[in-house]
Scaffold this motif. Structure first.
Motif, mmCIF file in Angstrom:
data_model
loop_
_atom_site.group_PDB
_atom_site.id
_atom_site.type_symbol
_atom_site.label_atom_id
_atom_site.label_comp_id
_atom_site.label_asym_id
_atom_site.label_seq_id
_atom_site.Cartn_x
_atom_site.Cartn_y
_atom_site.Cartn_z
ATOM 1 N N ASP A 36 0.864 -1.187 0.000
ATOM 2 C CA ASP A 36 0.000 0.000 0.000
ATOM 3 C C ASP A 36 0.898 1.234 0.000
ATOM 4 N N PRO A 37 1.141 1.840 -1.173
ATOM 5 C CA PRO A 37 2.038 2.997 -1.260
ATOM 6 C C PRO A 37 1.619 4.164 -0.366
ATOM 7 N N SER A 38 0.361 4.209 0.035
ATOM 8 C CA SER A 38 -0.096 5.331 0.854
ATOM 9 C C SER A 38 0.516 5.333 2.249
ATOM 10 N N VAL A 39 1.108 4.199 2.671
ATOM 11 C CA VAL A 39 1.707 4.199 4.004
ATOM 12 C C VAL A 39 3.024 4.969 4.009
ATOM 13 N N ILE A 40 3.583 5.274 2.828
ATOM 14 C CA ILE A 40 4.815 6.062 2.628
ATOM 15 C C ILE A 40 6.038 5.300 3.105
ATOM 16 N N GLY A 41 6.060 4.906 4.339
ATOM 17 C CA GLY A 41 7.181 4.155 4.893
ATOM 18 C C GLY A 41 6.740 3.485 6.171
ATOM 19 N N GLY A 42 7.593 2.627 6.743
ATOM 20 C CA GLY A 42 7.207 1.921 7.951
ATOM 21 C C GLY A 42 6.308 0.741 7.640
ATOM 22 N N ILE A 43 5.580 0.301 8.656
ATOM 23 C CA ILE A 43 4.788 -0.901 8.495
ATOM 24 C C ILE A 43 3.640 -0.920 9.506
ATOM 25 N N ALA A 44 2.520 -1.477 9.107
ATOM 26 C CA ALA A 44 1.394 -1.703 10.018
ATOM 27 C C ALA A 44 1.099 -3.190 10.008
ATOM 28 N N VAL A 45 1.058 -3.797 11.194
ATOM 29 C CA VAL A 45 0.839 -5.238 11.293
ATOM 30 C C VAL A 45 -0.401 -5.502 12.135
ATOM 31 N N SER A 46 -1.290 -6.347 11.639
ATOM 32 C CA SER A 46 -2.448 -6.766 12.418
ATOM 33 C C SER A 46 -2.363 -8.264 12.655
ATOM 34 N N VAL A 47 -2.557 -8.646 13.907
ATOM 35 C CA VAL A 47 -2.605 -10.054 14.305
ATOM 36 C C VAL A 47 -3.894 -10.225 15.093
ATOM 37 N N GLY A 48 -4.886 -10.852 14.468
ATOM 38 C CA GLY A 48 -6.197 -10.920 15.106
ATOM 39 C C GLY A 48 -6.775 -9.525 15.248
ATOM 40 N N ASP A 49 -7.161 -9.187 16.461
ATOM 41 C CA ASP A 49 -7.749 -7.875 16.707
ATOM 42 C C ASP A 49 -6.704 -6.826 17.074
ATOM 43 N N GLU A 50 -5.455 -7.236 17.192
ATOM 44 C CA GLU A 50 -4.398 -6.296 17.588
ATOM 45 C C GLU A 50 -3.737 -5.689 16.351
ATOM 46 N N VAL A 51 -3.587 -4.381 16.343
ATOM 47 C CA VAL A 51 -2.951 -3.684 15.227
ATOM 48 C C VAL A 51 -1.807 -2.848 15.770
ATOM 49 N N VAL A 52 -0.640 -3.034 15.185
ATOM 50 C CA VAL A 52 0.524 -2.217 15.520
ATOM 51 C C VAL A 52 0.844 -1.384 14.288
ATOM 52 N N ASP A 53 0.591 -0.072 14.384
ATOM 53 C CA ASP A 53 0.748 0.819 13.229
ATOM 54 C C ASP A 53 1.981 1.694 13.421
ATOM 55 N N ALA A 54 3.017 1.394 12.649
ATOM 56 C CA ALA A 54 4.242 2.199 12.700
ATOM 57 C C ALA A 54 4.540 2.788 11.332
ATOM 58 N N THR A 55 3.476 3.128 10.582
ATOM 59 C CA THR A 55 3.666 3.681 9.248
ATOM 60 C C THR A 55 3.993 5.163 9.325
ATOM 61 N N MET A 56 4.718 5.639 8.323
ATOM 62 C CA MET A 56 5.076 7.045 8.268
ATOM 63 C C MET A 56 3.832 7.914 8.093
ATOM 64 N N SER A 57 2.861 7.424 7.327
ATOM 65 C CA SER A 57 1.647 8.203 7.108
ATOM 66 C C SER A 57 0.912 8.450 8.422
ATOM 67 N N THR A 58 0.894 7.443 9.285
ATOM 68 C CA THR A 58 0.233 7.608 10.588
ATOM 69 C C THR A 58 0.994 8.584 11.461
ATOM 70 N N ARG A 59 2.318 8.514 11.430
ATOM 71 C CA ARG A 59 3.123 9.450 12.218
ATOM 72 C C ARG A 59 2.934 10.879 11.743
ATOM 73 N N LEU A 60 2.890 11.072 10.427
ATOM 74 C CA LEU A 60 2.691 12.410 9.875
ATOM 75 C C LEU A 60 1.321 12.965 10.261
ATOM 76 N N GLU A 61 0.309 12.108 10.230
ATOM 77 C CA GLU A 61 -1.029 12.544 10.604
ATOM 78 C C GLU A 61 -1.085 12.918 12.079
ATOM 79 N N ALA A 62 -0.398 12.144 12.916
ATOM 80 C CA ALA A 62 -0.367 12.456 14.341
ATOM 81 C C ALA A 62 0.337 13.788 14.590
ATOM 82 N N ALA A 63 1.435 14.027 13.848
ATOM 83 C CA ALA A 63 2.152 15.293 13.985
ATOM 84 C C ALA A 63 1.291 16.458 13.521
ATOM 85 N N ARG A 64 0.560 16.264 12.438
ATOM 86 C CA ARG A 64 -0.318 17.328 11.928
ATOM 87 C C ARG A 64 -1.374 17.702 12.958
#
Length: 267
Positions: free
Chosen positions: A234-262
């Protein structure tokens, strides 16, 4: 499933384990057919799950209905199922559907294609999810199952195994929820054959073998179990990675970090 239904499911799955690997796929298809028949025969299903009727009587009834219509291996699984106690009539057919998935999984493992079955289910699910038209058809309860099966054959025939096609077709029946929900449950069941968890990683680019192995090893250490890793580019993540295992999601994507900073900057 819980209580008596869980114990009956264990006995049913044990009967599947006794099926010869060479005939397991056929048994899986026959079990799906039995599920369809019992779903439409409410009276028969009630009798087969009636706790006041002796197990031998229910086995005899099951043989009377299906003997000559399915193989002896499939009939043995059915008789193991009706010989148990189920908390609800629906639990019997749900258990037989699970047994059908287990039979297809056994067939794939016997042929050394267990991982292939797992990967094909995931990739087919992605294709369907990304196509609004295809997803709408397979999820529509008003569309006949035969029409859905034909459509799935047209789209995936020759590209995936017959076992995968059968599981896709059964998911399209949508007995216990939406197509995507049922397919996800089937995928988890296939993965669980070796006590594995399924992890879905959303990445900006396709991982190479070394990167996939490092991520798989890290997730295995974290969860203490073997991991089946599926990736979604998914090119929209820009960089990093998001992993889901069952109901748990670990989002370390650059797009998420940029949105949090914004959001922090915007106050």
């Amino acid at each position: 499933m819980r209580g008596s239904s869980a114990k009956s499911l264990d006995a049913t799955l044990a009967a599947v384990s006794a099926v010869p690997g060479a005939s397991a796929a056929q048994v899986g298809a026959e079990l799906f057919g039995i599920v369809e028949a019992l779903d439409s025969a409410v009276a028969a299903r009630r009798v087969l799950t009636d706790p006041s009727i002796e197990a031998d009587g229910k086995r005899t009834l099951a043989a009377g209905i299906f003997d000559g219509k399915v193989s002896q291996d499939a009939l043995a699984v059915l008789q193991a199922a009706v010989g148990g106690r189920w908390a609800a009539g629906r639990d019997l057919t749900d258990g037989l559907e699970i047994a059908g998935v287990a039979a297809f999984t056994r067939a794939a493992d016997e042929a050394g294609r267990g991982d292939e079955l797992e990967n094909e289910l995931f990739e087919a699910g992605r294709v369907i999810h990304q196509s609004d038209e295809l997803r709408q058809v397979v999820s529509d309860k008003t569309v006949p199952v035969a029409a859905k099966t034909t459509l799935l054959q047209d789209v995936f025939g020759g590209k995936v195994s017959e076992s995968t096609l059968s599981l896709l077709g059964q998911a399209a029946v949508g007995r216990s929820g939406s197509f995507e929900r049922v397919l996800e449950a089937f995928s988890r069941q296939v993965a669980a054959r070796e006590d594995r968890l399924v992890a879905v990683a959303r990445v900006a680019y396709d991982l190479d073998d070394a990167e996939r192995q490092r991520l798989t090893d890290a997730l295995s250490r974290r969860y203490g179990r073997a991991i089946q890793l599926n990736t979604v580019v998914d090119p929209s993540v820009i960089g990093g990675i998001a992993v889901s295992v069952g109901d748990e999601v670990v989002d370390a994507t650059m797009s998420t970090r940029l949105e949090a900073a914004r959001r922090r900057i915007a106050g």
